[in-house]
Design an enzyme around this catalytic site. Structure first.
Site, PDB file in Angstrom:
ATOM      1  N   ASP A  48      45.436  33.541  40.801  1.00  0.00           N
ATOM      2  CA  ASP A  48      44.002  33.352  40.867  1.00  0.00           C
ATOM      3  C   ASP A  48      43.410  34.234  39.766  1.00  0.00           C
ATOM      4  OD1 ASP A  48      41.397  32.682  42.012  1.00  0.00           O
ATOM      5  OD2 ASP A  48      41.394  34.739  42.748  1.00  0.00           O
ATOM      6  N   ASP A  66      39.550  35.709  39.245  1.00  0.00           N
ATOM      7  CA  ASP A  66      38.665  36.819  39.632  1.00  0.00           C
ATOM      8  C   ASP A  66      39.255  37.594  40.806  1.00  0.00           C
ATOM      9  OD1 ASP A  66      35.463  35.938  38.598  1.00  0.00           O
ATOM     10  OD2 ASP A  66      37.136  34.571  38.407  1.00  0.00           O
TER      11      ASP A  66
END
Length: 226
Positions: free
Chosen positions: A18, A20
């Site tokens: 992922d 952020d």
């Protein structure tokens, strides 16, 4: 308690992250933009930590935290658009890789293990951010919501990333800081690692996500991926 560790004998075909709160620390730019928008409306700055823990939930969460507005409110759309415009104008002013993350990526690269990014961040923000951080030439794939019909926690984006890399999802690892990341990885049949150092409103709930393993720190993650 953490889940079952990633099998030590498993040499992953790929590692997907992922964006952020997992691979990069985007919170400083979110904090800066939200407090700048509040200032424009005559409001005082919010504490950084109050904003930080909601960053993984995107612009909608920023408008909620900054102005107490939900999408159905008549003032929501204007605040949402204004926040995104501010963010797009300075998407990488203060954002960096998490400390120690570059060493993890270099370790994967040295072993010939492709790594990539699967994010719910729209490409209009993710692409220039990845480019600005010097990651565009290093990562094998970047998958955003623009590239698929279904966002995480649907596994479509992870399947697409693995297909583009040429990796078997069953031998790949997905790393994330949100329950939807872990659900997406599990839905794709991948090994999953939840990172507790990310943008998590209630860190204790990570234990309930059913990740294969939990990494409390970047250092912990590095040991898992060595």
């Amino acid at each position: 308690m953490p889940g079952t560790p990633v099998k030590p004998e498993l040499s992953p075909s790929a590692v997907l992250f992922d964006l952020d709160g997992t691979l990069i620390d985007t919170a400083p730019d979110f904090i800066r933009c939200l407090n700048q928008l509040r200032q424009q409306h005559g409001l005082s700055a919010l504490p950084a930590e109050e904003i930080r823990r909601s960053v993984s939930n995107g612009a909608r969460a920023m408008v909620r935290v900054g102005f107490g507005l939900e999408p159905e409110h008549p003032d929501y759309s204007g605040k949402h658009t204004a926040f995104l415009d501010l963010y797009e104008a300075g998407v990488a002013e203060e954002t960096t890789l998490f400390e120690g993350m570059d060493q993890i990526l270099r370790g994967l690269e040295s072993r010939g293990i492709p790594w990539g990014i699967v994010t719910n961040k729209p490409a209009r923000f993710a692409a220039p951010l990845v480019e600005a951080l010097g990651l565009a030439e290093r990562c094998a794939v970047v998958i955003c919501p623009d590239h698929v019909a279904q966002r995480k926690p649907h596994p479509e984006a992870l399947f697409l990333a693995c297909a583009q890399i040429g990796a078997d999802p069953a031998l790949a690892v997905y790393v994330g800081d949100h329950v939807r990341d872990i659900e997406a990885g599990r839905n794709a049949g991948m090994q999953t690692i939840a990172v507790r150092y990310g943008y998590i409103e209630e860190p204790e709930t990570v234990d309930l996500w059913q990740a294969d393993i939990i990494a409390d720190t970047v250092s912990d993650l590095a040991k898992l991926l060595q």
